[in-house]
Scaffold this active site. Structure first.
Site, mmCIF file in Angstrom:
data_model
loop_
_atom_site.group_PDB
_atom_site.id
_atom_site.type_symbol
_atom_site.label_atom_id
_atom_site.label_comp_id
_atom_site.label_asym_id
_atom_site.label_seq_id
_atom_site.Cartn_x
_atom_site.Cartn_y
_atom_site.Cartn_z
ATOM 1 C CB CYS A 177 -1.749 3.946 8.069
ATOM 2 S SG CYS A 177 -2.792 4.510 6.704
ATOM 3 C CB CYS A 235 -0.915 -0.010 1.230
ATOM 4 S SG CYS A 235 -2.069 1.377 1.229
ATOM 5 C CB CYS A 243 -18.403 -5.787 5.469
ATOM 6 S SG CYS A 243 -17.531 -4.305 6.061
ATOM 7 C CB CYS A 262 -15.278 -7.778 6.521
ATOM 8 S SG CYS A 262 -14.578 -6.145 6.236
ATOM 9 C CB CYS A 305 -1.019 -0.044 8.267
ATOM 10 S SG CYS A 305 -1.737 -1.329 7.208
ATOM 11 C CB CYS A 318 -18.311 -1.110 9.285
ATOM 12 S SG CYS A 318 -17.163 -1.868 10.452
ATOM 13 N NE ARG A 336 -17.362 -6.509 13.940
ATOM 14 C CZ ARG A 336 -17.789 -5.746 12.944
ATOM 15 N NH1 ARG A 336 -16.991 -4.876 12.383
ATOM 16 N NH2 ARG A 336 -19.017 -5.869 12.491
HETATM 17 N N1 SAM Z 1 -6.760 0.367 3.063
HETATM 18 C C1 SAM Z 1 -8.055 0.543 3.561
HETATM 19 C C2 SAM Z 1 -8.145 1.669 4.572
HETATM 20 O O1 SAM Z 1 -7.146 2.019 5.153
HETATM 21 O O2 SAM Z 1 -9.256 2.150 4.798
HETATM 22 C C3 SAM Z 1 -8.672 -0.702 4.140
HETATM 23 C C4 SAM Z 1 -7.824 -1.662 4.940
HETATM 24 S S1 SAM Z 1 -7.157 -1.009 6.452
HETATM 25 C C5 SAM Z 1 -6.034 -2.270 6.905
HETATM 26 C C6 SAM Z 1 -8.529 -1.148 7.587
HETATM 27 C C7 SAM Z 1 -8.318 -0.707 8.994
HETATM 28 O O3 SAM Z 1 -7.546 -1.662 9.699
HETATM 29 C C8 SAM Z 1 -7.586 0.574 9.258
HETATM 30 O O4 SAM Z 1 -8.386 1.698 9.071
HETATM 31 C C9 SAM Z 1 -7.223 0.423 10.714
HETATM 32 O O5 SAM Z 1 -8.245 0.964 11.530
HETATM 33 C C10 SAM Z 1 -7.146 -1.081 10.902
HETATM 34 N N2 SAM Z 1 -5.761 -1.502 11.216
HETATM 35 C C11 SAM Z 1 -4.741 -1.612 10.346
HETATM 36 N N3 SAM Z 1 -3.621 -1.999 10.977
HETATM 37 C C12 SAM Z 1 -3.945 -2.140 12.288
HETATM 38 C C13 SAM Z 1 -3.202 -2.507 13.445
HETATM 39 N N4 SAM Z 1 -1.904 -2.790 13.378
HETATM 40 N N5 SAM Z 1 -3.850 -2.551 14.614
HETATM 41 C C14 SAM Z 1 -5.181 -2.258 14.687
HETATM 42 N N6 SAM Z 1 -5.918 -1.905 13.631
HETATM 43 C C15 SAM Z 1 -5.310 -1.835 12.438
HETATM 44 C C1 DTB Z 2 -11.317 -2.876 11.449
HETATM 45 O O1 DTB Z 2 -11.708 -1.881 12.097
HETATM 46 N N1 DTB Z 2 -10.390 -3.728 11.865
HETATM 47 C C2 DTB Z 2 -10.134 -4.731 10.856
HETATM 48 C C3 DTB Z 2 -11.192 -4.406 9.772
HETATM 49 N N2 DTB Z 2 -11.781 -3.208 10.247
HETATM 50 C C4 DTB Z 2 -10.786 -4.313 8.369
HETATM 51 C C5 DTB Z 2 -8.734 -4.761 10.390
HETATM 52 C C6 DTB Z 2 -7.733 -4.980 11.501
HETATM 53 C C7 DTB Z 2 -6.381 -5.128 10.898
HETATM 54 C C8 DTB Z 2 -5.336 -5.497 11.891
HETATM 55 C C9 DTB Z 2 -3.989 -5.603 11.267
HETATM 56 C C10 DTB Z 2 -3.855 -6.691 10.247
HETATM 57 O O2 DTB Z 2 -4.318 -7.833 10.486
HETATM 58 O O3 DTB Z 2 -3.262 -6.446 9.185
HETATM 59 FE FE1 SF4 Z 3 -2.915 1.202 3.317
HETATM 60 FE FE2 SF4 Z 3 -2.832 0.040 5.698
HETATM 61 FE FE3 SF4 Z 3 -3.297 2.652 5.526
HETATM 62 FE FE4 SF4 Z 3 -5.188 0.896 4.677
HETATM 63 S S1 SF4 Z 3 -4.464 1.162 6.770
HETATM 64 S S2 SF4 Z 3 -4.491 2.755 3.631
HETATM 65 S S3 SF4 Z 3 -3.873 -0.745 3.894
HETATM 66 S S4 SF4 Z 3 -1.395 1.597 4.914
#
Ligand code: SAM
Ligand code: DTB
Ligand code: SF4
Length: 351
Positions: free
Chosen positions: A59, A55, A130, A99, A62, A190, A262
């Site tokens: 973030c 990506c 979702c 989802c 992430c 959501c 959730r």
């Molecule tokens: N790329 C899209 C976005 O950012 O909206 C969708 C996927 S993104 C991984 C979805 C959500 O996962 C993020 O908004 C964040 O709230 C959650 N997330 C990602 N990494 C995480 C982590 N290490 N711990 C907890 N939540 C995480």
């Molecule tokens: C949300 O709020 N938490 C989920 C789902 N929506 C997409 C994602 C959590 C991701 C945690 C880090 C990972 O597994 O990559």
């Molecule tokens: Fe990309 Fe992760 Fe940010 Fe979603 S949360 S936009 S997958 S870097």
């Protein structure tokens, strides 16, 4: 008198809730929980990463951001047949919502027909659908709705004033714009955030304030506890006090009485006792299945034992084929967040 559904919360009154003695806060949240939901029943969703890693966003939490060395290998968009097989497994294991997550800043227009085909197929299994694909244009949101997408997950992640400490490649308003496009297309939202990123209590209150003051409460509010992944900038952040996490759940329940709250990422690091407190404080949904997107979630056996220990039931929700998120059930005095409360009436015990 049911608790009114409000959209005008002030930061100080939310902080006053956080400041309540723990026992009083949890009691109040548990009482409000019963106004819209059966507190013995928990909705379960299963996640699948349909496009992993690589990506372009930054973030700080992430593992899928290409710029961080986290060991997550980038993979292209999965084939629809493989997604369908995973959805069938999830349904057979008891999940009611599937989802699909993609590590995109936003989908390209050419991706939309491929994801739409997945949504149609998954919905054909009788699952609620979702997706979380990043920022959407109005047309993309309409195309996903047309394919049968029930929910769009798009998190605000944190308070507006903390956002740019965590993410620099987009701004808060981008998230709000996508949420508005999703609502305009007629889908349920959501939308939640992450705690344990080094934010203050006031900033946790700010996240919940922003969520609750949206024009409509999100039907689902995922509260994630940061999963600290080595290689991400937020790895090494001081751990959040577990009681503060439970307080966050309780305040979310109080501010958004009819929304499903959730207990999301981070459960792998929580013991059963902490999760039990979260359910007491108003959480009524989990992600079920051994993986979240790229990180571990509790094994399904562990979750089954947890539910047994707590006497909780997993539910099946009738897919809301033609649901109207602005409609209101008879037990509900609100005009928002009602779809899931109505859906609960159609819930049937499966485990
Ligand atoms: N790329 C899209 C976005 O950012 O909206 C969708 C996927 S993104 C991984 C979805 C959500 O996962 C993020 O908004 C964040 O709230 C959650 N997330 C990602 N990494 C995480 C982590 N290490 N711990 C907890 N939540 C995480
Ligand atoms: C949300 O709020 N938490 C989920 C789902 N929506 C997409 C994602 C959590 C991701 C945690 C880090 C990972 O597994 O990559
Ligand atoms: Fe990309 Fe992760 Fe940010 Fe979603 S949360 S936009 S997958 S870097």
């Amino acid at each position: 008198m049911p608790t009114p559904i409000r959209h005008d919360y002030r930061r100080e009154e939310i902080l006053a809730l956080f400041d309540l003695p723990f026992t009083e806060l949890v009691f109040r949240a548990a009482s409000v929980h019963r106004e819209h939901f059966d507190p013995t029943r928990v909705q379960v969703s299963t996640l699948l990463s349909i496009k992993t890693g690589g990506c372009p966003e930054d973030c700080g939490y992430c593992p899928q951001a290409a710029r961080y060395d986290t060991g997550v290998a980038a993979q292209k968009l999965m084939d629809a047949d493989d997604v369908l097989a995973r959805a069938r497994q999830a349904r057979d294991a008891g999940a009611t919502r599937f989802c699909m997550g993609a590590a995109w800043r936003s989908p390209k227009d050419r991706d939309i027909p491929k994801v739409a085909a997945m949504i149609r197929a998954v919905r054909g299994l009788g699952l609620e659908t979702c997706a979380t694909l990043g920022m959407l244009s109005a047309d993309q949101a309409l195309a996903l709705k047309d394919a049968g997408l029930d929910y769009y997950n798009h998190n605000l992640d944190t308070a507006p004033e903390f956002y740019d400490s965590v993410i620099g490649t987009r701004v808060y308003q981008d998230r709000l714009d996508t949420l508005a496009a999703v609502r305009a297309a007629g889908m349920k939202t959501c939308c939640g955030g992450i705690v344990g990123m080094g934010e203050s209590r006031e900033q946790r209150a700010g996240l919940l304030q922003t969520l609750a003051n949206l024009p409509e409460h999100p039907e689902s509010v995922p509260v994630n506890l940061l999963v600290q992944v080595p290689g991400t900038p937020l790895a090494g952040t001081a751990a959040l006090d577990p009681f503060e996490f439970v307080r966050t759940i309780a305040v979310a329940r109080l501010l958004m009485p009819a929304s499903t709250v959730r207990l999301s990422a981070g459960r792998e690091a929580m013991n059963d006792e902490m999760q039990g407190l979260c359910f007491l404080a108003g959480a009524n949904s989990i992600f079920y299945g051994e993986k979240l997107l790229t990180t571990d979630n509790p094994e399904t056996d562990r979750d089954r034992r947890l539910f047994e220990r707590l006497g909780l039931s997993v539910l099946t929700v009738a897919p809301q084929q033609d649901s109207d998120a602005s409609g209101c059930g008879s037990a509900c005095a609100c005009t928002t967040g009602a779809a899931e409360a109505d859906a609960e009436a159609a819930m049937e015990e499966v485990v």
